[in-house]
Design a protein around this motif. Structure first.
Motif, short mmCIF file in Angstrom:
data_model
loop_
_atom_site.label_atom_id
_atom_site.label_comp_id
_atom_site.label_asym_id
_atom_site.label_seq_id
_atom_site.Cartn_x
_atom_site.Cartn_y
_atom_site.Cartn_z
N PRO A 93 24.69 45.24 39.02
CA PRO A 93 24.54 45.97 40.34
C PRO A 93 25.79 46.84 40.49
CG PRO A 93 25.20 43.57 40.85
CD PRO A 93 25.09 43.65 39.32
N VAL A 94 25.51 47.90 41.16
CA VAL A 94 26.42 48.93 41.65
C VAL A 94 27.53 48.08 42.32
CG1 VAL A 94 26.84 51.05 42.88
CG2 VAL A 94 24.73 50.73 41.46
N PRO A 95 28.64 48.42 41.77
CA PRO A 95 30.00 47.84 42.82
C PRO A 95 30.23 48.44 44.25
CG PRO A 95 30.93 48.98 40.69
CD PRO A 95 29.33 49.08 40.69
N LYS A 96 30.54 47.65 45.04
CA LYS A 96 30.78 48.12 46.39
C LYS A 96 32.07 49.21 46.29
CE LYS A 96 29.33 43.77 48.35
NZ LYS A 96 29.88 42.27 48.46
N PRO A 97 32.15 50.12 47.39
CA PRO A 97 33.31 50.86 47.34
C PRO A 97 34.64 50.22 47.37
CG PRO A 97 31.75 51.58 49.16
CD PRO A 97 31.21 50.41 48.47
N GLY A 98 35.45 50.67 46.30
CA GLY A 98 36.67 49.93 46.22
C GLY A 98 36.64 48.70 45.22
N GLU A 99 35.55 48.39 44.59
CA GLU A 99 35.34 47.48 43.48
C GLU A 99 34.96 47.98 42.41
OE1 GLU A 99 32.72 44.40 45.04
OE2 GLU A 99 33.86 43.79 46.64
N TYR A 100 35.50 47.40 41.24
CA TYR A 100 35.47 47.83 39.86
C TYR A 100 35.05 46.88 38.93
CZ TYR A 100 37.60 51.73 42.20
OH TYR A 100 37.75 52.70 42.97
N TYR A 101 34.27 47.23 37.88
CA TYR A 101 33.90 46.44 36.69
C TYR A 101 35.10 46.47 35.82
CZ TYR A 101 29.19 45.03 38.39
OH TYR A 101 28.23 44.48 39.06
N TRP A 102 35.79 45.58 35.26
CA TRP A 102 36.89 45.72 34.29
C TRP A 102 36.41 46.87 33.13
CZ3 TRP A 102 39.97 40.61 33.43
CH2 TRP A 102 40.52 40.09 34.68
N THR A 103 35.35 46.58 32.55
CA THR A 103 34.72 47.20 31.62
C THR A 103 34.52 48.83 31.83
OG1 THR A 103 33.07 47.22 29.90
CG2 THR A 103 32.30 47.05 32.27
N ASP A 104 34.42 49.03 33.24
CA ASP A 104 34.28 50.57 33.31
C ASP A 104 35.73 50.99 33.53
OD1 ASP A 104 31.64 50.05 33.89
OD2 ASP A 104 31.64 50.02 35.81
#
Length: 170
Positions: A93-104
């Protein structure tokens, strides 16, 4: 390969459960049963890769047990022990604002607010207090807390850059 097609490691098959072909999983998702929401799976092993869809599972004690399509006996399940479970980045899923996938974040350039280049994010670590970026520039490795607003000022995927408030000498 497009960013959405990039394969992300979400778990691994670590053992057998019973005689009907079920396997034990180690899941890297949060919560750990969310691994079943991201499909199809690409099972990767030294002998090759195979895509499967329709995996089901449940929590069992301290672990997770999964039923895989076309795996109905212990011998076939044993062949899969050790396989990594990967999914396409686009399945997440698309992360919420201010949240990030480490891989990104991995691979992004890190610069200070003054414009001093510190290197690129090699990987991230989870600590009790906060996540930590491991930033390498070829000569040096720095551990920077991934704390938004305090140390991490901006994350700009279009520019491929994370701007931090950090002393380059530290």
């Amino acid at each position: 390969m497009a960013a959405g097609d990039r394969l992300i490691l979400v778990g691994r098959i670590v053992g057998l459960h019973g005689v009907a072909g079920e396997v034990k999983l180690e899941s890297y998702t949060e919560p750990r049963t969310r691994i079943f929401s991201y499909q199809p799976w690409m099972l990767s092993s030294p002998s090759g890769e195979r895509e499967i869809e329709g995996c089901r599972g449940r929590e069992q004690g301290k672990g997770i047990v999964a039923s895989l399509p076309d795996v109905f006996d212990r011998d076939r399940a044993a062949e899969l022990v050790g396989c990594e479970i990967k999914v396409r980045r686009s399945a997440l899923p698309v992360p919420k604002p201010g949240e990030y996938y480490w891989t990104d974040l991995e691979g992004l350039e890190v610069v200070t607010v003054e414009g001093v280049a510190l290197g690129r994010i090699s990987h991230l670590l989870a600590t009790g207090a906060n996540d930590v970026m491991v930033v390498r520039d070829g000569e040096r490795e720095r551990l920077l807390p991934f704390v938004l607003d305090e140390y991490v000022k901006t994350v700009d995927f279009d520019a491929g850059r994370v701007t931090v408030d950090w002393d380059p000498e530290f």
